[in-house]
Scaffold this active site. Structure first.
Site, PDB file in Angstrom:
ATOM      1  N   GLY A  34       0.927  -1.206   0.062  1.00 15.98           N
ATOM      2  CA  GLY A  34      -0.062  -0.038  -0.090  1.00 15.98           C
ATOM      3  C   GLY A  34       0.904   1.192  -0.284  1.00 15.98           C
ATOM      4  N   TYR A 106      -7.430  -4.561  -8.701  1.00 11.31           N
ATOM      5  CA  TYR A 106      -7.780  -4.307  -7.444  1.00 11.31           C
ATOM      6  C   TYR A 106      -9.299  -5.496  -7.125  1.00 11.31           C
ATOM      7  CZ  TYR A 106      -5.371   0.098  -7.249  1.00 11.31           C
ATOM      8  OH  TYR A 106      -4.221   0.948  -7.872  1.00 11.31           O
ATOM      9  N   ASN A 168       0.500  10.503  -6.797  1.00  8.15           N
ATOM     10  CA  ASN A 168      -0.091   8.834  -6.787  1.00  8.15           C
ATOM     11  C   ASN A 168      -1.273   8.568  -7.390  1.00  8.15           C
ATOM     12  OD1 ASN A 168       1.554   6.750  -6.257  1.00  8.15           O
ATOM     13  ND2 ASN A 168       1.757   7.166  -4.038  1.00  8.15           N
ATOM     14  N   GLY A 260       6.027  -0.130  -6.519  1.00  7.45           N
ATOM     15  CA  GLY A 260       6.689   0.151  -5.225  1.00  7.45           C
ATOM     16  C   GLY A 260       7.945   1.213  -5.307  1.00  7.45           C
ATOM     17  N   ASP A 263       7.528   4.631  -4.194  1.00 10.98           N
ATOM     18  CA  ASP A 263       7.364   4.877  -2.624  1.00 10.98           C
ATOM     19  C   ASP A 263       8.757   4.658  -1.963  1.00 10.98           C
ATOM     20  OD1 ASP A 263       4.672   4.781  -3.190  1.00 10.98           O
ATOM     21  OD2 ASP A 263       4.682   2.614  -2.972  1.00 10.98           O
ATOM     22  N   ASP A 299       6.769  -4.807  -2.444  1.00  7.46           N
ATOM     23  CA  ASP A 299       7.042  -3.428  -2.289  1.00  7.46           C
ATOM     24  C   ASP A 299       7.696  -3.161  -1.111  1.00  7.46           C
ATOM     25  OD1 ASP A 299       4.971  -3.530  -4.383  1.00  7.46           O
ATOM     26  OD2 ASP A 299       3.809  -2.004  -3.544  1.00  7.46           O
TER      27      ASP A 299
HETATM   28  O1  KDG Z   1       2.760   2.309  -5.013  1.00  2.07           O
HETATM   29  C1  KDG Z   1       2.628   0.823  -5.066  1.00  2.07           C
HETATM   30  C2  KDG Z   1       1.187   0.568  -4.801  1.00  2.07           C
HETATM   31  O2  KDG Z   1       0.548   1.171  -5.813  1.00  2.07           O
HETATM   32  C3  KDG Z   1       0.615  -0.695  -4.773  1.00  2.07           C
HETATM   33  O3  KDG Z   1       1.424  -1.530  -4.207  1.00  2.07           O
HETATM   34  C4  KDG Z   1      -0.582  -0.583  -4.217  1.00  2.07           C
HETATM   35  O4  KDG Z   1      -1.138   1.452  -2.758  1.00  2.07           O
HETATM   36  C5  KDG Z   1      -1.504   0.723  -3.871  1.00  2.07           C
HETATM   37  C6  KDG Z   1      -2.425   1.058  -4.628  1.00  2.07           C
HETATM   38  O5  KDG Z   1      -3.537   1.711  -4.286  1.00  2.07           O
HETATM   39  O6  KDG Z   1      -2.248   1.020  -6.143  1.00  2.07           O
END
Ligand code: KDG
Length: 325
Positions: A34, A106, A168, A260, A263, A299
């Site tokens: 995440g 997702y 993001n 990741g 991040d 990640d």
């Molecule tokens: O930054 C990597 C993330 O995108 C991933 O692991 C999951 O947080 C995430 C998302 O919402 O896409």
């Protein structure tokens, strides 16, 4: 005491053992990921104390997430367990149909974390922080997550804590650039430091010259001291308000799993800032962390220590940044 606090969803990531279309994949590795949690664990690995505001389901996957975050050092006292909704999960498809690229699927709608609301954010949890980190993911999860993110933003502003905003953008969550820009305006407006990426800029402001896209960022984020543009394998650039531009051309490494990387980049950059290092150093270390992140699946797993970063930079060289103007 936590120097950095964030709000976000942590999910179980199912990452195939082999690359290619998921329709053929039978074996997956289970990871925890995440964006916000990735950044916090990345900071912890670099010695910076952190705290996460979130929710997990009252299920086995929620327990796995809590265990992994605790192992990573993150303060999870502000992660609630929600008995009425499950922990979110997502699948990763690597290297198909675009070689080297990753697609995510997702299964997070209605998840425990998507039910966060302003009651998850309280002054006591935030008061001792030096930075509040908000990404463009959490406000896109649901109306109540949007409000919770707004609460964290307002609280940070009223307590005088600088806000780091990483755009993001997740296209699957926002659908259109217009919706994303409208929704994210308050976060741009309240940010002291903005992180973004070339893809995010194209989605939010339309394709164009980087310089003019960054000028548009400054229009919506007039208080930003700098805007960092992550450019993947091409490195990154730091645009200081009304001043110069620093550039690092990035490190060329073999890509196993690109997820990741952004991040890991942000974590190393913020760790340098919090430790009083200059922007040049932050840019070098952030690029090294981003490069390391793509060499390993998952990640959290590749997030580097200072020792890893120093060895990597020693080995790969190229630790100079260029002043563009
Ligand atoms: O930054 C990597 C993330 O995108 C991933 O692991 C999951 O947080 C995430 C998302 O919402 O896409």
């Amino acid at each position: 005491m936590a120097r950095v606090i964030s709000i976000g969803e942590v999910m179980v990531q199912l990452n195939p053992v082999s690359s290619g279309p998921l329709r053929n994949v039978r074996m997956f590795e289970r990871h925890i990921a995440g964006s916000e949690a990735n950044i916090l664990v990345g900071l912890e690995r670099l010695g910076i104390r952190t705290r996460l505001i979130s929710r997990v389901g009252d299920d086995e996957l929620g327990l796995a997430i809590l265990a992994e975050l605790r192992a990573g050092g993150v303060d999870v006292s502000t992660v609630k367990t929600d008995a009425c909704a499950p922990t979110g999960i997502y699948f990763v498809q690597r290297g198909y149909p675009v070689p080297g690229k990753t697609i995510v699927f997702y299964y997070r709608k209605g998840s425990a974390a998507s039910r966060m609301d302003p009651s998850d954010v309280n002054e006591e949890a935030v008061r001792d922080s030096e930075l509040v980190l908000i990404t463009g993911i959490t406000p896109a999860l649901s109306e109540t997550c949007y409000e919770a993110s707004r609460s964290l933003l307002s609280l940070a502003r009223s307590l005088g804590i600088p806000v780091v905003f990483d755009t993001n953008v997740r296209v699957k969550l926002w659908q259109t650039g217009q919706k994303a820009l409208t929704g994210l305006r308050p976060f741009f407006a309240g940010a002291r430091y903005v992180f973004t990426g070339q893809g995010d800029l194209d989605f939010l402001f339309g394709p164009g010259e980087l310089e003019s896209q960054v000028a548009q960022v400054y229009k919506v984020a007039p208080e930003a001291e700098f805007v960092v543009v992550k450019q993947g394998k091409d490195g990154a650039s730091v645009y200081r308000a009304g001043e110069d531009v620093l550039r690092h051309s990035g490190y060329k490494v073999e890509v196993v799993d690109e997820l990741g990387a952004g991040d890991a980049f942000v974590a190393a950059f913020l760790a340098c800032l919090l430790l009083g290092r200059d922007l040049n150093t932050a840019l070098v270390y952030a690029n090294a962390a981003g490069a390391l992140a793509v060499t390993v699946k998952g990640d959290l797993e590749p997030l580097p220590t200072w020792g890893d970063l120093n060895l990597f930079i020693q080995r790969y060289g190229g630790s100079e940044t260029t002043l563009l103007r």
